[in-house]
Design a protein around this motif. Structure first.
Motif, PDB file in Angstrom:
ATOM      1  N   PRO A  65       0.810  -1.230   0.000  1.00  0.00           N
ATOM      2  CA  PRO A  65       0.000   0.000   0.000  1.00  0.00           C
ATOM      3  C   PRO A  65       0.840   1.276   0.000  1.00  0.00           C
ATOM      4  O   PRO A  65       0.340   2.329  -0.424  1.00  0.00           O
ATOM      5  CB  PRO A  65      -0.829  -0.121   1.284  1.00  0.00           C
ATOM      6  N   THR A  66       2.122   1.195   0.433  1.00  0.00           N
ATOM      7  CA  THR A  66       2.957   2.402   0.485  1.00  0.00           C
ATOM      8  C   THR A  66       4.135   2.360  -0.493  1.00  0.00           C
ATOM      9  O   THR A  66       4.940   3.293  -0.521  1.00  0.00           O
ATOM     10  CB  THR A  66       3.522   2.590   1.907  1.00  0.00           C
ATOM     11  N   GLU A  67       4.256   1.309  -1.312  1.00  0.00           N
ATOM     12  CA  GLU A  67       5.387   1.217  -2.229  1.00  0.00           C
ATOM     13  C   GLU A  67       5.005   0.430  -3.475  1.00  0.00           C
ATOM     14  O   GLU A  67       4.281  -0.567  -3.409  1.00  0.00           O
ATOM     15  CB  GLU A  67       6.578   0.534  -1.562  1.00  0.00           C
ATOM     16  N   LEU A  68       5.540   0.929  -4.626  1.00  0.00           N
ATOM     17  CA  LEU A  68       5.371   0.218  -5.883  1.00  0.00           C
ATOM     18  C   LEU A  68       6.710   0.296  -6.630  1.00  0.00           C
ATOM     19  O   LEU A  68       7.156   1.386  -6.997  1.00  0.00           O
ATOM     20  CB  LEU A  68       4.254   0.833  -6.733  1.00  0.00           C
ATOM     21  N   SER A  69       7.333  -0.880  -6.827  1.00  0.00           N
ATOM     22  CA  SER A  69       8.631  -0.941  -7.503  1.00  0.00           C
ATOM     23  C   SER A  69       8.520  -1.841  -8.719  1.00  0.00           C
ATOM     24  O   SER A  69       7.937  -2.937  -8.637  1.00  0.00           O
ATOM     25  CB  SER A  69       9.703  -1.483  -6.563  1.00  0.00           C
ATOM     26  N   ILE A  70       9.119  -1.380  -9.829  1.00  0.00           N
ATOM     27  CA  ILE A  70       9.151  -2.168 -11.058  1.00  0.00           C
ATOM     28  C   ILE A  70      10.590  -2.193 -11.582  1.00  0.00           C
ATOM     29  O   ILE A  70      11.412  -1.337 -11.227  1.00  0.00           O
ATOM     30  CB  ILE A  70       8.204  -1.597 -12.133  1.00  0.00           C
ATOM     31  N   THR A  71      10.906  -3.192 -12.413  1.00  0.00           N
ATOM     32  CA  THR A  71      12.236  -3.287 -13.037  1.00  0.00           C
ATOM     33  C   THR A  71      12.071  -3.299 -14.545  1.00  0.00           C
ATOM     34  O   THR A  71      11.097  -3.867 -15.085  1.00  0.00           O
ATOM     35  CB  THR A  71      12.962  -4.561 -12.599  1.00  0.00           C
ATOM     36  N   ILE A  72      13.057  -2.677 -15.219  1.00  0.00           N
ATOM     37  CA  ILE A  72      13.097  -2.688 -16.682  1.00  0.00           C
ATOM     38  C   ILE A  72      14.430  -3.308 -17.069  1.00  0.00           C
ATOM     39  O   ILE A  72      15.500  -2.764 -16.750  1.00  0.00           O
ATOM     40  CB  ILE A  72      12.988  -1.264 -17.260  1.00  0.00           C
ATOM     41  N   ALA A  73      14.366  -4.460 -17.735  1.00  0.00           N
ATOM     42  CA  ALA A  73      15.574  -5.177 -18.137  1.00  0.00           C
ATOM     43  C   ALA A  73      15.935  -4.832 -19.576  1.00  0.00           C
ATOM     44  O   ALA A  73      15.098  -4.338 -20.345  1.00  0.00           O
ATOM     45  CB  ALA A  73      15.370  -6.676 -17.979  1.00  0.00           C
ATOM     46  N   ASP A  74      17.227  -5.136 -19.927  1.00  0.00           N
ATOM     47  CA  ASP A  74      17.732  -4.902 -21.281  1.00  0.00           C
ATOM     48  C   ASP A  74      17.373  -3.487 -21.754  1.00  0.00           C
ATOM     49  O   ASP A  74      16.743  -3.279 -22.792  1.00  0.00           O
ATOM     50  CB  ASP A  74      17.155  -5.951 -22.238  1.00  0.00           C
ATOM     51  N   VAL A  75      17.788  -2.531 -20.959  1.00  0.00           N
ATOM     52  CA  VAL A  75      17.448  -1.138 -21.221  1.00  0.00           C
ATOM     53  C   VAL A  75      18.067  -0.696 -22.548  1.00  0.00           C
ATOM     54  O   VAL A  75      19.228  -1.003 -22.850  1.00  0.00           O
ATOM     55  CB  VAL A  75      17.945  -0.244 -20.067  1.00  0.00           C
ATOM     56  N   GLN A  76      17.299   0.051 -23.327  1.00  0.00           N
ATOM     57  CA  GLN A  76      17.754   0.618 -24.587  1.00  0.00           C
ATOM     58  C   GLN A  76      17.782   2.136 -24.495  1.00  0.00           C
ATOM     59  O   GLN A  76      17.230   2.731 -23.558  1.00  0.00           O
ATOM     60  CB  GLN A  76      16.834   0.174 -25.734  1.00  0.00           C
ATOM     61  N   LEU A  77      18.445   2.752 -25.462  1.00  0.00           N
ATOM     62  CA  LEU A  77      18.519   4.208 -25.456  1.00  0.00           C
ATOM     63  C   LEU A  77      17.138   4.836 -25.544  1.00  0.00           C
ATOM     64  O   LEU A  77      16.910   5.937 -25.014  1.00  0.00           O
ATOM     65  CB  LEU A  77      19.391   4.686 -26.615  1.00  0.00           C
ATOM     66  N   SER A  78      16.201   4.149 -26.184  1.00  0.00           N
ATOM     67  CA  SER A  78      14.842   4.685 -26.310  1.00  0.00           C
ATOM     68  C   SER A  78      14.084   4.686 -24.979  1.00  0.00           C
ATOM     69  O   SER A  78      13.034   5.336 -24.881  1.00  0.00           O
ATOM     70  CB  SER A  78      14.057   3.867 -27.350  1.00  0.00           C
ATOM     71  N   ASP A  79      14.592   3.987 -23.985  1.00  0.00           N
ATOM     72  CA  ASP A  79      13.916   3.960 -22.681  1.00  0.00           C
ATOM     73  C   ASP A  79      14.266   5.180 -21.837  1.00  0.00           C
ATOM     74  O   ASP A  79      13.725   5.344 -20.730  1.00  0.00           O
ATOM     75  CB  ASP A  79      14.298   2.699 -21.914  1.00  0.00           C
ATOM     76  N   GLU A  80      15.160   6.025 -22.303  1.00  0.00           N
ATOM     77  CA  GLU A  80      15.545   7.199 -21.523  1.00  0.00           C
ATOM     78  C   GLU A  80      14.405   8.204 -21.490  1.00  0.00           C
ATOM     79  O   GLU A  80      13.668   8.374 -22.460  1.00  0.00           O
ATOM     80  CB  GLU A  80      16.798   7.833 -22.131  1.00  0.00           C
ATOM     81  N   GLY A  81      14.250   8.872 -20.346  1.00  0.00           N
ATOM     82  CA  GLY A  81      13.213   9.900 -20.203  1.00  0.00           C
ATOM     83  C   GLY A  81      12.651   9.928 -18.801  1.00  0.00           C
ATOM     84  O   GLY A  81      13.242   9.373 -17.857  1.00  0.00           O
ATOM     85  N   GLU A  82      11.483  10.613 -18.661  1.00  0.00           N
ATOM     86  CA  GLU A  82      10.839  10.780 -17.362  1.00  0.00           C
ATOM     87  C   GLU A  82       9.716   9.767 -17.191  1.00  0.00           C
ATOM     88  O   GLU A  82       8.850   9.618 -18.070  1.00  0.00           O
ATOM     89  CB  GLU A  82      10.285  12.200 -17.218  1.00  0.00           C
ATOM     90  N   TYR A  83       9.768   9.084 -16.070  1.00  0.00           N
ATOM     91  CA  TYR A  83       8.727   8.124 -15.696  1.00  0.00           C
ATOM     92  C   TYR A  83       7.925   8.723 -14.544  1.00  0.00           C
ATOM     93  O   TYR A  83       8.507   9.338 -13.627  1.00  0.00           O
ATOM     94  CB  TYR A  83       9.342   6.782 -15.300  1.00  0.00           C
ATOM     95  N   THR A  84       6.596   8.531 -14.581  1.00  0.00           N
ATOM     96  CA  THR A  84       5.701   9.196 -13.644  1.00  0.00           C
ATOM     97  C   THR A  84       5.094   8.186 -12.684  1.00  0.00           C
ATOM     98  O   THR A  84       4.625   7.116 -13.096  1.00  0.00           O
ATOM     99  CB  THR A  84       4.565   9.925 -14.394  1.00  0.00           C
ATOM    100  N   CYS A  85       5.135   8.554 -11.387  1.00  0.00           N
ATOM    101  CA  CYS A  85       4.457   7.764 -10.359  1.00  0.00           C
ATOM    102  C   CYS A  85       3.281   8.593  -9.844  1.00  0.00           C
ATOM    103  O   CYS A  85       3.457   9.768  -9.460  1.00  0.00           O
ATOM    104  CB  CYS A  85       5.404   7.427  -9.219  1.00  0.00           C
TER     105      CYS A  85
END
Length: 484
Positions: free
Chosen positions: A94-114
């Protein structure tokens, strides 16, 4: 009923101001807001894995949500919203949400919103920076060998770095300064190509020297990406003639070798004898000059001219053929002097087979016939001259580089003196034992005198003597015994 124009305008402005204030108030983030989500920026290299974590200090049972740079929902609570197998749920409470992104590519760069869906909705952003890993550097400019005294320009290039990498040059283990890095951007690609040049003045000592280009980048550990190449320098020969042995003897086989010390190795060798022609029995075989049987007539200065197409060089060697007897005598003198010195300093040490004195021969040195009142043998054994025979250094006599022949007799005299001393001690001990034994026997030898037949001395006849003798027994207590 219509309102006047001026009051109507004021009312409209007031209404818009109130709505704007409400909208602004809904987006204000208070530091002490217990429902405001908190995230952190992350940096990851291409191909790596990044973890995005969103926390809220308190929970009101509202759901947390992660969205990507295109505002597509990735996870809403524990529910996957976007079908991308690279993105996985790491932790959800209820107080935390964590995710992982594997095999990161250059296109994954940017701002992620919670986001947390309260009233109003609260949001925060995390910036993901993706590092472009530079490729292994490539060095060019080694296509052709460089002549001695020339210059060579080398170029190092690395591609695919983001941000631009830094290139460093090394000569062996020492860093050298090259030209400033040149950065080139790639159209429709966020990575960069980087290049650097290094100009060197080379000499023959730089042949096979290692030149290294290393990449410095945040995505790499020091030394992870580097390339090494060896310089190839062309230089003329430095000819030297190397003999087969340092003690050439008459009648033996022998050869001289002409060493070019060049790059490339010499392909042409010309042998000559200074002030004359080569001996008839000498045969030229490229870098070798063979003598089937040495003779005193072979003595002289020999020359070798080596050529490798870049230059040439001439070496020389003075051949002095030794007489076999003289050569044996020189070796014998050296061994004899060394053995004599060892015997004089350490007379009690046994002689090893390799250090035993050589038998006398025709080449041995005759004993000196000088003044008989010569100094002590040990004074002539002081090693002061070192003679090199066949690569072995031995100590010789300081006066004439020959062994003192009296040294061996001195060593024998020392041995005889030791043996004589031992015999004298044994004889002395035996004499002492004989004296003690004689005194012991004398002290236990004597004459015993008694008075048992004292009455028989004055008896006129035998009967009376017997009677007196029998009567003498009564006086046994007067019997005395003397010990001398």
């Amino acid at each position: 009923m219509a309102f006047p124009s001026t009051p109507s305008a004021l009312w409209s402005v007031s209404l818009l101001t109130a709505l704007f204030a409400a909208a602004v108030h809904s987006n204000i983030i208070y530091d002490d807001d217990p429902l405001q989500p908190v995230t952190s920026d992350e940096t990851v290299s291409v191909g790596g894995t990044v973890t995005l974590t969103c926390n809220v200090p308190e929970s009101d049972n509202s759901s947390l949500q992660w969205s990507n740079t295109a505002q597509q929902t990735l996870y809403f609570g524990e529910k996957r919203a976007l079908r991308d197998n690279r993105i996985q749920l790491h932790h959800s409470t209820p107080t935390e949400l964590s995710i992982t992104i594997a095999d990161v590519q250059l296109s994954d760069e940017g701002e992620y919103t919670c986001s947390i869906f309260t009233m109003p909705v609260r949001t925060t952003r995390a910036t993901v920076t993706v590092l472009g890993v530079p490729g292994k550097p490539q060095i060019s400019g080694f296509e052709n060998a460089v002549p001695d005294g020339g210059k060579v320009t080398l170029t190092c290039t690395s591609t695919g770095s983001k941000p631009p990498a830094t290139l460093r040059w090394y000569r062996g283990d020492q860093e050298v300064e090259g030209s400033p890095n040149v950065v080139e951007s790639i159209p429709d690609d966020p990575t960069y190509n980087v290049s650097s040049k290094l100009t060197l003045d080379v000499s023959r000592s730089d042949d096979n020297a290692l030149i290294t280009c290393a990449v410095d980048h945040p995505s790499l550990a020091p030394g992870d990406k580097r390339s090494e190449r060896a310089l190839r320098v062309l230089y003329s020969p430095n000819a030297q003639i190397v003999p087969e042995s340092n003690l050439p003897r008459e009648g033996e086989k022998f050869h001289l070798k002409c060493s070019g010390n060049a790059n490339p190795e010499p392909t042409s060798f010309i042998w000559e004898k200074k002030d004359g022609e080569l001996p008839p029995m000498a045969k030229v075989d490229g870098a070798f000059l063979h003598f089937e049987r040495l003779n005193k007539s072979d003595n002289g200065v020999y020359l070798c001219l080596a050529d490798n197409g870049i230059g040439n060089s001439q070496g020389e060697y003075t051949l002095l053929v030794q007489d076999p007897a003289a050569a044996d005598a020189s070796t014998t003198i050296s061994e004899f002097s060394t053995t004599t010195l060892s015997n004089a300093l350490f007379p009690d040490l046994p002689l090893s087979p390799s250090s035993s004195p050589p038998p006398p021969s025709s080449a041995s040195i005759a004993p000196s016939t000088g003044n008989p009142s010569s100094p002590s043998p040990f004074s002539s054994l002081t090693p002061s001259v070192s003679v090199r025979l066949d690569g072995v250094y031995t100590f010789t006599d300081a006066a004439d580089n020959s062994a003192d022949p009296t040294a061996m007799s001195t060593s024998s005299g020392v041995d005889h003196a030791v043996i004589g001393g031992v015999v004298a001690v044994i004889v002395f001990i035996l004499l002492c034992l004989l004296i003690v034994l004689g005194r012991y026997l004398i002290r236990h030898k004597g004459t015993y005198l008694t008075h048992e037949a004292k009455g028989s001395d004055d008896a006129p006849d035998a009967d009376t003597a017997i009677i007196n003798a029998e009567g003498g027994h009564s006086g046994a207590e007067d019997k005395k015994e003397y010990f001398i």
